[in-house]
Design a protein around this motif. Structure first.
Motif, PDB file in Angstrom:
ATOM      1  N   UNK A 100       1.057  -1.048   0.206  1.00  0.00           N
ATOM      2  CA  UNK A 100       0.235  -0.167  -0.113  1.00  0.00           C
ATOM      3  C   UNK A 100       0.260   1.014   0.468  1.00  0.00           C
ATOM      4  N   UNK A 101       2.400   1.520   1.016  1.00  0.00           N
ATOM      5  CA  UNK A 101       2.574   2.614   1.022  1.00  0.00           C
ATOM      6  C   UNK A 101       3.515   2.480  -0.863  1.00  0.00           C
ATOM      7  N   UNK A 102       4.195   1.418  -1.395  1.00  0.00           N
ATOM      8  CA  UNK A 102       4.319   2.422  -2.106  1.00  0.00           C
ATOM      9  C   UNK A 102       3.020   2.191  -4.201  1.00  0.00           C
ATOM     10  N   UNK A 103       2.385   1.923  -3.837  1.00  0.00           N
ATOM     11  CA  UNK A 103       1.193   2.569  -4.339  1.00  0.00           C
ATOM     12  C   UNK A 103       0.930   3.914  -3.735  1.00  0.00           C
ATOM     13  N   UNK A 172      -3.873  -9.860  -5.347  1.00  0.00           N
ATOM     14  CA  UNK A 172      -4.754 -11.212  -5.305  1.00  0.00           C
ATOM     15  C   UNK A 172      -4.995 -11.450  -4.236  1.00  0.00           C
ATOM     16  N   UNK A 173      -5.679 -11.957  -3.571  1.00  0.00           N
ATOM     17  CA  UNK A 173      -5.816 -12.578  -1.889  1.00  0.00           C
ATOM     18  C   UNK A 173      -7.499 -13.540  -2.618  1.00  0.00           C
ATOM     19  N   UNK A 188      -6.130  -2.465   1.457  1.00  0.00           N
ATOM     20  CA  UNK A 188      -6.646  -3.287   1.635  1.00  0.00           C
ATOM     21  C   UNK A 188      -8.265  -3.238   1.367  1.00  0.00           C
ATOM     22  N   UNK A 189      -9.239  -3.982   0.502  1.00  0.00           N
ATOM     23  CA  UNK A 189     -10.307  -3.611  -0.441  1.00  0.00           C
ATOM     24  C   UNK A 189     -10.574  -2.421   0.374  1.00  0.00           C
ATOM     25  N   UNK A 194     -12.455  -2.867   9.439  1.00  0.00           N
ATOM     26  CA  UNK A 194     -11.361  -3.460  10.260  1.00  0.00           C
ATOM     27  C   UNK A 194     -12.179  -3.982  11.433  1.00  0.00           C
ATOM     28  N   UNK A 195     -11.631  -4.979  11.794  1.00  0.00           N
ATOM     29  CA  UNK A 195     -12.806  -5.260  13.121  1.00  0.00           C
ATOM     30  C   UNK A 195     -11.353  -6.098  14.351  1.00  0.00           C
TER      31      UNK A 195
END
Length: 222
Positions: A100-103, A172-173, A188-189, A194-195
């Motif tokens: 996520x940081x790279x994006x 892909x997950x 995340x999508x 978050x929980x």
């Protein structure tokens, strides 16, 4: 990992290039004689580890999710696209945050838009496998990690343009339970939430029959 990797390096540094082999061997023998994986709960490790290592382990216990390597500070320096494979049961699964940081902050468009990640039902040493921890997740869980890496380098380094992965979403997950792969542009999508779940017990969670449980309520650490 910290016993087999950090420990020996620490002793080499303390002993210097001309360190006394006997002293180093004594420390390694001390480690080898202890059943570290059998010590539960982990808080009992501190009195028995080598004294110079104890402060590091104590800090890790206090902040287990801390980024000791400060990877996030280097995202803006990454100029090449990254391909990563991580698992739901991988203790290094924080690499999803690195993607996520790279994006967001990668140094080039190739790094920001070209990076890809697979998140599967794997552990740290079983990336791409169908089984993890005695559980079979079905044939769809298995992927050709090595073949994908070769195709990745062929695409980016040898100019081969036929690589379907680059025409699909960046993430892909694997959905455990459903046994299917899904794709999303970011992690995340966007539709996810978050929980926080907490671990608890009556003080005996370190044993196989210790009554440990998890729940959504905040509880005291054990």
């Amino acid at each position: 990992w910290w016993l087999n990797t950090i420990g020996p390096d620490m002793w080499r540094r303390e002993l210097g290039q001309d360190g006394v082999p006997a002293a180093a061997q004594e420390l390694l023998t001390e480690l080898a004689a202890t059943n570290w994986l059998g010590i539960l709960p982990w808080s009992k490790l501190l009195p028995v580890v080598p004294k110079r290592m104890a402060p590091w382990i104590a800090q890790w216990f206090q902040r287990p999710a801390a980024d000791c390597w400060h990877f996030a500070e280097g995202h803006h320096q990454v100029a090449v696209p990254n391909l990563d494979f991580i698992g739901w049961y991988d203790h290094c699964s924080g690499r999803g945050r690195q993607h996520a940081g790279l994006q967001r902050h990668g140094a080039t468009e190739a790094a920001r838009l070209g990076s890809r990640i697979f998140i599967g039902p794997w552990n740290h040493v079983g990336l791409g496998q169908q089984q993890a921890g005695g559980i079979d997740f079905g044939p769809s869980a298995k992927i050709d990690v090595m073949g994908t890496m070769i195709a990745w380098f062929d695409y980016w380094l040898r100019g081969r343009r036929e690589f379907p992965l680059m025409t699909e979403e960046a993430v892909r997950y694997f959905v455990v339970g459903a046994g299917v792969w899904r794709q999303t542009a970011t992690w995340p999508p966007p539709a996810g939430s978050w929980e926080a779940w907490q671990l608890a017990s009556q003080g005996q969670a370190g044993q196989h029959d210790g009554g440990g449980h998890r729940g959504a309520r905040s509880v005291a650490a054990v």
